[in-house]
Design an enzyme around this catalytic site. Structure first.
Site, PDB file in Angstrom:
ATOM      1  N   GLY A   1      41.170  -5.675  54.964  1.00  0.00           N
ATOM      2  CA  GLY A   1      40.576  -5.141  53.574  1.00  0.00           C
ATOM      3  C   GLY A   1      40.847  -6.157  52.431  1.00  0.00           C
ATOM      4  O   GLY A   1      40.198  -6.147  51.323  1.00  0.00           O
TER       5      GLY A   1
ATOM      6  N   ASP B   1      48.761   2.227  49.070  1.00  0.00           N
ATOM      7  CA  ASP B   1      48.729   3.863  49.398  1.00  0.00           C
ATOM      8  C   ASP B   1      49.970   4.183  49.507  1.00  0.00           C
ATOM      9  O   ASP B   1      50.865   4.412  48.609  1.00  0.00           O
ATOM     10  CB  ASP B   1      47.758   3.882  50.333  1.00  0.00           C
ATOM     11  CG  ASP B   1      47.298   5.467  50.771  1.00  0.00           C
ATOM     12  OD1 ASP B   1      47.378   6.191  49.599  1.00  0.00           O
ATOM     13  OD2 ASP B   1      46.927   6.030  51.849  1.00  0.00           O
TER      14      ASP B   1
END
Ligand code: IMP
Ligand code: MG
Length: 186
Positions: free
Chosen positions: A47, A107
């Protein structure tokens, strides 16, 4: 074939220009903070790739780039809890280096917390985190973030490195999925 993302897209939350403008600001800030030093950038695959390649071009201090990949149990599963495993380790020593980790999104914080614990044992001169996105409402483990691109709400996003079942990382913007069309991994 152009992948059609439109059916999954609820709305674009960060345009290409917003992302690139913010990256220029972050790059300038990092360049100031590390003036007179050398940086060792660690890109967290996969990512963090887009963010890394764009931000390093906005940093003016000498730097080297390393890559690291981490995963949890099964593939495609989001690393939302515990058990983070290194699937690709660094190629060089970080001992006595000024290390800056580049990540797409934080997250729960579990992934980065494990990475930090592990890297600290290798005795870097300094170790900081730069994340493009901070989904702060979901945090389970405290992670010290030094540089943050954008704080975002608790919504599943894709594009600019972030994937939806491995696709759409190549979109230049970041969008929120339509929850009726896609159920994110938990
Ligand atoms: P954490 O360990 O819960 O902080 O997980 C962070 C990882 O989960 C990120 O590196 C992403 O790979 C993935 N992730 C978390 N939220 C999203 C999202 O909204 N879209 C895509 N991937 C996400
Ligand atoms: Mg990731």
């Amino acid at each position: 074939m152009v992948q059609d993302y439109t059916e999954y897209l609820e709305k674009i939350i960060l345009t290409e220009k917003q992302i690139q403008d913010r990256i220029k600001e972050l790059g300038a800030e990092i360049s100031r903070d590390y003036q007179g030093k050398e940086l060792l950038i660690i890109c967290i695959l996969r990512g963090g790739v887009m963010f890394t390649t764009d931000i390093v071009r906005q940093i003016s201090v000498p730097l080297a780039i390393e890559f690291m990949a981490v995963s949890s149990y099964g593939s495609g599963v989001r690393k939302s809890e515990g058990e983070v495993r290194i699937t690709l380790d660094l190629n060089s020593s970080i001992t006595d280096k000024h290390v800056l980790i580049l990540e797409d999104i934080i997250d729960s914080g579990n992934t980065l917390a494990s990475v930090i614990d592990m890297l600290k044992t290798r005795n870097p001169a300094s170790l900081f985190i730069c994340t493009l996105l901070d989904k702060y409402e979901r945090r389970e483990v405290d992670v010290p973030i030094r540089y943050c691109g954008f704080k975002i709400k608790n919504e599943f996003v894709f594009g600019y490195g972030l994937d939806m079942d491995e696709y759409y990382r190549n979109l230049p913007f970041i969008g929120v999925v339509n929850p009726e069309k896609y159920v994110p991994p938990t």
